[in-house]
Motif scaffolding. Sequence first.
Motif, short mmCIF file in Angstrom:
data_model
loop_
_atom_site.label_atom_id
_atom_site.label_comp_id
_atom_site.label_asym_id
_atom_site.label_seq_id
_atom_site.Cartn_x
_atom_site.Cartn_y
_atom_site.Cartn_z
N LYS A 1 0.79 -1.00 -0.01
CA LYS A 1 -0.09 -0.08 0.20
C LYS A 1 0.95 1.20 -0.12
O LYS A 1 0.75 2.35 -0.58
N THR A 2 1.93 1.30 0.47
CA THR A 2 2.86 2.41 0.80
C THR A 2 4.00 2.35 -0.04
O THR A 2 4.83 3.33 -0.41
N GLU A 3 4.02 1.24 -1.03
CA GLU A 3 5.10 0.91 -2.00
C GLU A 3 6.44 1.01 -1.36
O GLU A 3 7.63 1.35 -1.82
N CYS A 4 6.62 0.45 0.08
CA CYS A 4 7.67 0.25 0.81
C CYS A 4 8.40 1.74 1.06
O CYS A 4 9.44 1.92 1.50
N ASN A 5 7.60 2.87 0.56
CA ASN A 5 8.14 4.33 1.23
C ASN A 5 7.72 4.35 2.65
O ASN A 5 6.66 5.23 2.93
N CYS A 6 8.21 3.63 3.59
CA CYS A 6 7.42 3.59 5.03
C CYS A 6 8.72 3.06 5.73
O CYS A 6 10.04 3.14 5.65
N GLN A 7 8.32 2.89 7.04
CA GLN A 7 9.25 2.22 8.17
C GLN A 7 8.50 1.33 9.01
O GLN A 7 7.31 1.39 9.37
N ILE A 8 9.36 0.37 9.40
CA ILE A 8 8.97 -0.78 10.38
C ILE A 8 9.61 -0.55 11.71
O ILE A 8 10.62 -0.37 11.87
N ILE A 9 8.79 -0.53 12.97
CA ILE A 9 9.43 -0.51 14.18
C ILE A 9 8.78 -2.01 14.80
O ILE A 9 7.61 -2.24 14.96
N ASN A 10 9.64 -2.74 14.87
CA ASN A 10 9.35 -4.25 15.63
C ASN A 10 9.47 -4.34 17.03
O ASN A 10 10.91 -4.39 17.49
N LEU A 11 8.57 -4.23 17.64
CA LEU A 11 8.55 -4.05 19.28
C LEU A 11 8.97 -5.42 19.75
O LEU A 11 8.14 -6.36 19.42
N LEU B 1 3.98 -0.62 12.85
CA LEU B 1 4.34 -1.05 14.43
C LEU B 1 4.10 -2.53 14.52
O LEU B 1 2.77 -2.80 14.40
N ILE B 2 4.69 -3.46 14.88
CA ILE B 2 4.46 -4.72 15.28
C ILE B 2 4.86 -5.19 16.65
O ILE B 2 6.02 -4.98 16.93
N ALA B 3 3.85 -5.91 17.24
CA ALA B 3 4.17 -6.24 18.70
C ALA B 3 3.71 -7.64 18.72
O ALA B 3 2.15 -7.85 18.72
N GLU B 4 4.44 -8.99 18.93
CA GLU B 4 4.06 -10.24 19.26
C GLU B 4 4.00 -10.49 20.53
O GLU B 4 5.40 -10.72 21.10
N CYS B 5 2.97 -10.96 21.21
CA CYS B 5 3.03 -11.12 22.80
C CYS B 5 4.20 -10.18 23.42
O CYS B 5 5.10 -10.60 24.22
#
Length: 307
Positions: free
Chosen positions: A79-89, A168-172
């Motif tokens: 959706k953002t064409e990879c023009n984005c950032q990921i914060i893996n918590l 932002l991703i948070a798994e458990c």
Amino acid sequence: MATTSREPRDSDVYDEAVRGTCDDASLCKRYAVSIGYWDDPYLEYFVRLPKERKAPEISRGYYARVRGVNQLMTAFLKKTECNCQIINLGAGLDTLFWKLKDENLLPKKYFEVDFPSIATRKIHTIKRSQPGLQPLCHHRCRPSRAAQTRGEPEEMQPGPPVRLPTLLIAECVLIYMTPEHSSCLLRWASSTFLASMFINYEQVNMADRFGQIMVENLQSRQCHLVGVEVCRSLETQKARFLTTGWETVNAMDMMKVYSCLPPADVKRMEALEFLDEKELLEQLMQHYCLCWATKDSPRLGLADIGL
């Protein structure tokens, strides 16, 4: 409920127990990958193959978790064409960075946040692995005060740009924070970035007897689920986002997520191991959920993302 939202008295023991869940999850993933549930050629650098066999329902649960999170994440990146950032918590020993690199889906910026000891251990593994991981690291990885999962991020060096669409991703992760701390984190995220999406995987339906047994089992290992009161139902999971500034939120238990995965791949996966106790699998899946929330001031269409 068997637990409250108060912090455990011995925070060092509690933190050590939480850090231990990183190894538990990594071993389960390593075993599932070795059987063929999904591909991950990088996990072997971080985790040795466990000696003991893992139950099929555990591996199927991790399969649904990995596939569900990946579908949402991939939709955001496209959706953002990879023009984005990921914060893996609470990233732990996650190999997401290399997976995205292989699939030509790396965002402009990628951050991992965890306890300093886990981040340092991961960096050490990356630097000593030749030639598997180190060339992709560019020697820019380093632990910082942001490598703490309990509370609002204090700093990120270099800091995440607020105008860049942010996943932002948070798994458990949130369940190990008090509701006050997790609300602070969610409010920070919704108010900081102009366009953002939060993917949260964790326990749900924890008020019934099965949920109480899960809580008690972890308590016996000094691992107190201080955020469990927010995990009573899908509705309480959604409410935590709507009350902290997010515009849209969806929530499914993992049985529902399982039903949304590509049928052909699910059929391939189910043929890997015979499952005797389907009822136990259903109980486990009904006590975990996938939630995703969006805030989209630039109107990029993030609210349309789904399974």
